[in-house]
Design a protein around this motif. Structure first.
Motif, mmCIF file in Angstrom:
data_model
loop_
_atom_site.group_PDB
_atom_site.id
_atom_site.type_symbol
_atom_site.label_atom_id
_atom_site.label_comp_id
_atom_site.label_asym_id
_atom_site.label_seq_id
_atom_site.Cartn_x
_atom_site.Cartn_y
_atom_site.Cartn_z
ATOM 1 N N ASP A 157 -1.621 52.893 -2.957
ATOM 2 C CA ASP A 157 -0.636 52.477 -1.955
ATOM 3 C C ASP A 157 -0.656 53.360 -0.715
ATOM 4 O OD1 ASP A 157 0.209 50.358 -3.481
ATOM 5 O OD2 ASP A 157 1.909 51.439 -4.369
ATOM 6 N N LYS A 158 -0.858 54.657 -0.922
ATOM 7 C CA LYS A 158 -0.857 55.579 0.215
ATOM 8 C C LYS A 158 -1.995 55.238 1.178
ATOM 9 C CE LYS A 158 -1.016 60.453 1.444
ATOM 10 N NZ LYS A 158 -1.171 61.823 0.961
ATOM 11 N N LEU A 159 -3.186 55.036 0.649
ATOM 12 C CA LEU A 159 -4.321 54.676 1.498
ATOM 13 C C LEU A 159 -4.072 53.339 2.178
ATOM 14 C CD1 LEU A 159 -7.127 55.142 2.656
ATOM 15 C CD2 LEU A 159 -8.069 54.207 0.525
ATOM 16 N N GLN A 160 -3.514 52.382 1.454
ATOM 17 C CA GLN A 160 -3.219 51.071 2.038
ATOM 18 C C GLN A 160 -2.252 51.197 3.202
ATOM 19 O OE1 GLN A 160 -4.639 47.973 1.204
ATOM 20 N NE2 GLN A 160 -3.651 47.456 3.124
ATOM 21 N N GLN A 161 -1.225 52.004 3.042
ATOM 22 C CA GLN A 161 -0.255 52.212 4.120
ATOM 23 C C GLN A 161 -0.910 52.892 5.320
ATOM 24 O OE1 GLN A 161 2.953 54.411 2.358
ATOM 25 N NE2 GLN A 161 3.812 52.620 1.332
ATOM 26 N N GLN A 162 -1.768 53.851 5.045
ATOM 27 C CA GLN A 162 -2.441 54.553 6.138
ATOM 28 C C GLN A 162 -3.403 53.629 6.885
ATOM 29 O OE1 GLN A 162 -3.891 57.784 3.740
ATOM 30 N NE2 GLN A 162 -2.194 59.121 4.325
ATOM 31 N N LEU A 163 -4.117 52.790 6.156
ATOM 32 C CA LEU A 163 -4.996 51.819 6.812
ATOM 33 C C LEU A 163 -4.199 50.801 7.610
ATOM 34 C CD1 LEU A 163 -7.661 51.216 4.042
ATOM 35 C CD2 LEU A 163 -8.019 52.296 6.266
ATOM 36 N N ASP A 164 -3.062 50.377 7.082
ATOM 37 C CA ASP A 164 -2.198 49.466 7.831
ATOM 38 C C ASP A 164 -1.736 50.117 9.130
ATOM 39 O OD1 ASP A 164 -2.422 47.443 5.967
ATOM 40 O OD2 ASP A 164 -0.506 47.890 4.978
ATOM 41 N N GLY A 165 -1.412 51.403 9.055
ATOM 42 C CA GLY A 165 -1.019 52.133 10.257
ATOM 43 C C GLY A 165 -2.151 52.212 11.271
ATOM 44 N N LEU A 166 -3.369 52.404 10.771
ATOM 45 C CA LEU A 166 -4.538 52.446 11.646
ATOM 46 C C LEU A 166 -4.742 51.106 12.346
ATOM 47 C CD1 LEU A 166 -7.075 54.014 12.615
ATOM 48 C CD2 LEU A 166 -8.237 53.111 10.586
ATOM 49 N N ILE A 167 -4.655 50.027 11.603
ATOM 50 C CA ILE A 167 -4.804 48.688 12.195
ATOM 51 C C ILE A 167 -3.681 48.419 13.189
ATOM 52 C CG2 ILE A 167 -4.685 46.209 11.680
ATOM 53 C CD1 ILE A 167 -7.375 47.356 10.999
ATOM 54 N N GLU A 168 -2.483 48.820 12.846
ATOM 55 C CA GLU A 168 -1.348 48.609 13.749
ATOM 56 C C GLU A 168 -1.576 49.327 15.073
ATOM 57 O OE1 GLU A 168 3.478 49.278 13.830
ATOM 58 O OE2 GLU A 168 2.436 49.160 11.921
ATOM 59 N N LYS A 169 -2.016 50.582 15.008
ATOM 60 C CA LYS A 169 -2.252 51.344 16.236
ATOM 61 C C LYS A 169 -3.430 50.757 17.020
ATOM 62 C CE LYS A 169 -1.267 54.638 19.024
ATOM 63 N NZ LYS A 169 -0.006 54.609 19.765
ATOM 64 N N TYR A 170 -4.480 50.348 16.322
ATOM 65 C CA TYR A 170 -5.632 49.739 16.986
ATOM 66 C C TYR A 170 -5.212 48.465 17.712
ATOM 67 C CZ TYR A 170 -10.406 47.912 17.565
ATOM 68 O OH TYR A 170 -11.574 47.413 18.066
ATOM 69 N N ALA A 171 -4.430 47.629 17.051
ATOM 70 C CA ALA A 171 -3.945 46.392 17.684
ATOM 71 C C ALA A 171 -3.104 46.714 18.907
ATOM 72 C CB ALA A 171 -3.147 45.561 16.679
ATOM 73 N N GLU A 172 -2.251 47.717 18.788
ATOM 74 C CA GLU A 172 -1.392 48.098 19.912
ATOM 75 C C GLU A 172 -2.227 48.586 21.097
ATOM 76 O OE1 GLU A 172 1.732 51.640 20.856
ATOM 77 O OE2 GLU A 172 1.843 50.732 18.867
ATOM 78 N N LEU A 173 -3.223 49.425 20.821
ATOM 79 C CA LEU A 173 -4.064 49.935 21.899
ATOM 80 C C LEU A 173 -4.959 48.855 22.477
ATOM 81 C CD1 LEU A 173 -5.069 53.360 20.323
ATOM 82 C CD2 LEU A 173 -3.498 52.987 22.243
ATOM 83 N N LEU A 174 -5.438 47.963 21.641
ATOM 84 C CA LEU A 174 -6.353 46.914 22.066
ATOM 85 C C LEU A 174 -5.639 45.789 22.804
ATOM 86 C CD1 LEU A 174 -9.374 46.044 21.830
ATOM 87 C CD2 LEU A 174 -8.710 44.828 19.752
ATOM 88 N N LEU A 175 -4.487 45.384 22.274
ATOM 89 C CA LEU A 175 -3.807 44.182 22.778
ATOM 90 C C LEU A 175 -2.456 44.434 23.428
ATOM 91 C CD1 LEU A 175 -4.480 41.916 19.671
ATOM 92 C CD2 LEU A 175 -5.925 42.226 21.695
ATOM 93 N N GLY A 176 -1.910 45.612 23.213
ATOM 94 C CA GLY A 176 -0.594 45.912 23.756
ATOM 95 C C GLY A 176 0.537 45.483 22.853
ATOM 96 N N THR A 177 0.215 44.984 21.680
ATOM 97 C CA THR A 177 1.218 44.565 20.711
ATOM 98 C C THR A 177 0.655 44.735 19.309
ATOM 99 O OG1 THR A 177 2.664 42.764 19.976
ATOM 100 C CG2 THR A 177 0.513 42.137 20.807
#
Length: 82
Positions: free
Chosen positions: A3-23
């Motif tokens: 679960d910890k790795l899954q949460q961290q990967l979700d955080g990575l995707i969330e930040k990537y989406a935010e930086l890439l798309l602004g949301t």
């Protein structure tokens, strides 16, 4: 995967989406996940992606549309930053 790795990967995707798309809402995060996975596979195993594209031409078209939408959203986000 724990679960910890899954949460961290979700955080990575969330930040990537935010930086890439602004949301980083759930719809855009899913788009970015598909884009990242497809891009990685296309670069690391081109014959597999070629086979997949031939096997599922409708999915190939959908992926092309998704990539185009991400490019447009990214461009709009970068222009808003100026």
């Amino acid at each position: 995967m724990d679960d910890k790795l899954q949460q961290q990967l979700d955080g990575l995707i969330e930040k990537y989406a935010e930086l890439l798309l602004g949301t980083s809402d759930s719809e855009h995060k899913e788009m970015v996940k598909a884009y990242a996975l497809y891009s990685f596979i296309a670069k690391s195993m081109p014959p597999l992606v070629k086979h997949w594209n031939e096997e599922y031409p409708d999915a190939k078209d959908a992926m092309k549309n998704l990539v185009q939408e991400i490019k447009e959203l990214n461009e709009r986000h970068r222009n808003e930053q100026k």
